[in-house]
Design a protein around this motif. Structure first.
Motif, mmCIF file in Angstrom:
data_model
loop_
_atom_site.group_PDB
_atom_site.id
_atom_site.type_symbol
_atom_site.label_atom_id
_atom_site.label_comp_id
_atom_site.label_asym_id
_atom_site.label_seq_id
_atom_site.Cartn_x
_atom_site.Cartn_y
_atom_site.Cartn_z
ATOM 1 N N ARG A 31 73.723 -3.828 35.476
ATOM 2 C CA ARG A 31 73.514 -4.620 36.693
ATOM 3 C C ARG A 31 74.820 -5.289 37.083
ATOM 4 O O ARG A 31 75.298 -6.195 36.407
ATOM 5 C CB ARG A 31 72.437 -5.678 36.477
ATOM 6 N N GLU A 50 77.271 -5.670 34.335
ATOM 7 C CA GLU A 50 76.786 -6.280 33.093
ATOM 8 C C GLU A 50 75.864 -5.310 32.368
ATOM 9 O O GLU A 50 74.933 -4.756 32.964
ATOM 10 C CB GLU A 50 76.010 -7.576 33.394
ATOM 11 N N ILE A 95 72.892 -4.601 29.994
ATOM 12 C CA ILE A 95 71.693 -5.344 29.596
ATOM 13 C C ILE A 95 70.767 -4.397 28.845
ATOM 14 O O ILE A 95 70.452 -3.307 29.335
ATOM 15 C CB ILE A 95 70.964 -5.911 30.826
ATOM 16 N N GLU A 145 66.120 -7.057 24.386
ATOM 17 C CA GLU A 145 66.468 -8.480 24.296
ATOM 18 C C GLU A 145 65.559 -9.313 25.206
ATOM 19 O O GLU A 145 65.055 -10.374 24.820
ATOM 20 C CB GLU A 145 67.935 -8.687 24.688
ATOM 21 N N ILE A 146 65.346 -8.830 26.422
ATOM 22 C CA ILE A 146 64.505 -9.556 27.376
ATOM 23 C C ILE A 146 63.049 -9.502 26.933
ATOM 24 O O ILE A 146 62.317 -10.502 27.032
ATOM 25 C CB ILE A 146 64.674 -8.963 28.792
ATOM 26 N N ILE A 197 66.434 -5.601 37.266
ATOM 27 C CA ILE A 197 65.499 -5.664 36.145
ATOM 28 C C ILE A 197 64.078 -5.803 36.669
ATOM 29 O O ILE A 197 63.786 -6.639 37.524
ATOM 30 C CB ILE A 197 65.837 -6.849 35.223
ATOM 31 N N ILE A 234 68.296 -17.883 29.086
ATOM 32 C CA ILE A 234 69.027 -16.616 29.021
ATOM 33 C C ILE A 234 69.891 -16.515 30.267
ATOM 34 O O ILE A 234 69.650 -17.200 31.276
ATOM 35 C CB ILE A 234 68.085 -15.390 28.918
ATOM 36 N N LYS A 287 69.964 -11.675 33.467
ATOM 37 C CA LYS A 287 68.932 -11.046 32.640
ATOM 38 C C LYS A 287 67.518 -11.432 33.083
ATOM 39 O O LYS A 287 66.540 -10.905 32.548
ATOM 40 C CB LYS A 287 69.124 -11.431 31.167
#
Length: 590
Positions: free
Chosen positions: A484, A487, A489, A493-494, A521, A546, A550
């Motif tokens: 994104r 970045e 991602i 993790e999310i 996302i 976060i 994200k």
């Protein structure tokens, strides 16, 4: 710390090992690894481990393992199929497997031929698998949820000569589908059904068992030494979470030894296992069916397919002391436990694998299922299902935050995009080498060469962090990584972050096309029973906890997710759904 749980030797000491040691442990190309390591940087800081084994590898076939188990525990139950009201001892399974194997030879099957099993969890699945192994055949487990076109793909892919299946199951007419596919695949010579009733154009398993005479059955035992432990015994069709399956060929030696690793690390000695996972999947094949033959454990089939209510009742009524399940299955069992307040007191240990696990889920299993020992297993089909496993008495922090310790007799390394080994604690792609890597993808040299190098390193496709103590954690699948606005991602993790919310039961995150950032996302969220949250609640929960990039732009609340029979969520179907609903823009075609 016990000898079993010692951290691996440091890399510099490993590099001084005699090359013959590596050869004994299937690390035939260790010298090239050594050279590469010295050329790159200080040895001590590189994410490379060659894990020694506390016990030697077993040099035997699956069929010989069954025979040894029958000699050790002849009258002990091996398979209990509750929904079929059938109990078979180790000696009974061996006897029937040899009769069936001799029958298969009698109808013209020969060593190395490919056969399939297309069925939910029937006890006949296990009999067919054992008979195939004893006859030197290569057995492909096929997803029972597949429809005609998917089944035909599997048959054609590997040139299947025979197929085992129920004539029908619930609303699915397996026999009709198989007979239709046979018209298009003349090499499919034999359709063998589990049922007592005969279907025209098929054979009954019970009839195949009765074909051979005593001498022909006894010949099966004599032929075991002629079957190579390095030959293929199982074909696993990859789960299809991203499209067409590949046919992974696994050897006898791989299955026997990965099963042994499971039995040692989770203490399976004389246990009763509630087997929730499907038999056709690597989890079921290795940990479920093959591992108990090392320890005299009992396989309990709770139902044809997983049912959380039946599973919990089975554990209670049969006093199962071990349970196997994927993360989603454990979540569903917790839901049943919370709803009905059933008392589970017999469980000694639980095994979880097949998909990423959040730290919160481990805590919930301990709390609601009263299970102090819950161990993880991590791997992929191409590595016979196991690369890392928990140790039985490791600290809970390690269980909750890693995928376990590197398995015995394996080499692992973590590399960057240029194939350079990264330092311990840094992320990169996990690669593994050793006895358990696949023979290859059947009839697919191009894709085999993409993941299996000339010096036998298998690229897992997992973004991974390896630590000096031999433990590691998965950041996510490299192909699932969301980029994104530059970045990187990783969805896991999310997902783990949001599953820490007390009202959230399960989360799946994907990347969707965005004109400005390239990808955005999208989060799919399943709430606990009775809970209510809004999109704004989801955003507010993450704000300040976060990074802003994200936090999901798109949020959907769902009651379930599309899954494979092994419990893996099919994220490509989620993506197709949101694109069809036009909730997000679709990436323009080139």
């Amino acid at each position: 710390m016990s000898k079993m749980r010692q951290s691996p030797l440091n890399v510099s000491r490993k590099l001084c090992l005699d090359i013959s040691t590596f050869l004994l442990q299937d690390c035939r190309y260790a010298s090239s690894t050594v050279q590469n390591i010295f050329e790159q940087r200080s040895v001590a800081e590189l994410a490379y481990i060659q894990q020694p084994g506390q016990m030697p590898l077993e040099n035997m076939t699956v069929g010989c393992l069954l025979e040894r188990a029958a000699e050790q525990w002849p009258n002990r139950d091996f398979v209990i199929s509750l929904h079929q009201n059938v109990r078979l001892s180790f000696s009974e399974v061996l006897m029937r497997a040899d009769r069936l194997a001799a029958g298969l030879i009698k109808i013209g099957l020969r060593r190395g031929d490919h056969i399939g099993i297309w069925s939910p969890n029937y006890y006949q699945w296990i009999l067919s698998y054992m008979a195939g192994a004893r006859a030197g055949l290569v057995i492909a487990g096929i997803n029972p949820m597949f429809y005609e076109s998917e089944f035909q793909f599997c048959v054609e892919k590997i040139g299947m000569k025979a197929i085992f299946a129920p004539a029908s199951h619930r609303n699915k007419k397996y026999a009709d589908i198989m007979l239709t596919v046979k018209k298009h695949c003349p090499f499919l010579e034999h359709i063998i059904t589990f049922d007592d009733d005969h279907v025209t154009g098929t054979r009954r398993l019970r009839d195949i068992e009765e074909l051979a005479n005593k001498r022909e059955i006894e010949a099966i035992k004599k032929e075991q030494s002629a079957i190579s432990m390095n030959s293929g015994v199982n074909i696993q069709f990859t789960s299809g979470t991203t499209g067409k399956s590949k046919a992974v060929v696994l050897s006898h030696r791989s299955l026997v030894n990965n099963a042994k690793q499971v039995s040692l690390r989770i203490d399976l000695n004389n246990r009763k296992i509630c087997l929730n996972v499907p038999l056709f999947h690597a989890f079921g094949m290795v940990s479920g069916v093959t591992a108990p033959m090392h320890t005299g454990s009992i396989i309990v089939l709770e139902n044809f397919t997983f049912n959380p209510m039946t599973s919990v009742n089975t554990i209670i009524q049969e006093k199962c002391d071990v349970a196997y399940a994927t993360p989603t299955m454990w979540i569903n069992m917790i839901d049943v436990q919370n709803k009905l307040g059933l008392k589970i007191a017999s469980l000694y240990n639980g095994l979880i694998g097949g998909a990423p696990v959040s730290p919160n889920l481990y805590k919930r299993i301990r709390k609601y299922l009263h299970l102090d020992k819950i161990q993880s297993i991590y791997g992929l089909t191409e590595a016979t299902g196991i690369i890392c496993q928990s140790y039985e008495n490791e600290p809970t922090e390690l269980t909750d935050t890693t995928v376990g310790h590197v398995s015995d007799h394996l080499e692992v390394k973590v590399v960057d995009k240029n194939d350079n080994i990264v330092p311990f604690g840094s992320s990169g792609e996990l690669c593994v080498r050793g006895y358990s890597t696949m023979i290859g993808y059947w009839n697919d040299e191009e894709n085999t060469n993409k993941v299996l190098s000339e010096d036998k390193w298998l690229k897992t496709g997992d973004q991974f962090i390896l630590y000096k103590n031999g433990y590691g954690c998965v950041i996510g699948r490299i192909k699932d990584m969301i980029i994104r606005g530059g970045e990187n991602i990783f969805p896991v993790e999310i997902e783990s972050f949001y599953e820490s919310h007390p009202a959230i039961c399960e989360v799946q995150v994907i990347g969707v096309y965005d004109e400005i950032y390239g990808e955005e996302i999208c989060a799919f969220i399943r709430l606990r029973a009775g809970a209510k949250l809004t999109n704004e609640d989801i955003i507010n929960y993450a704000t300040g906890k976060i990074a802003h990039f994200k936090i999901p732009r798109y949020i959907q609340f769902r009651n379930d997710f599309p899954k494979t029979a092994s419990g893996k969520v099919q994220k490509f179907k989620l993506k197709e759904e949101v694109e069809k609903q036009k909730l997000v823009p679709k990436k323009p075609e080139n």
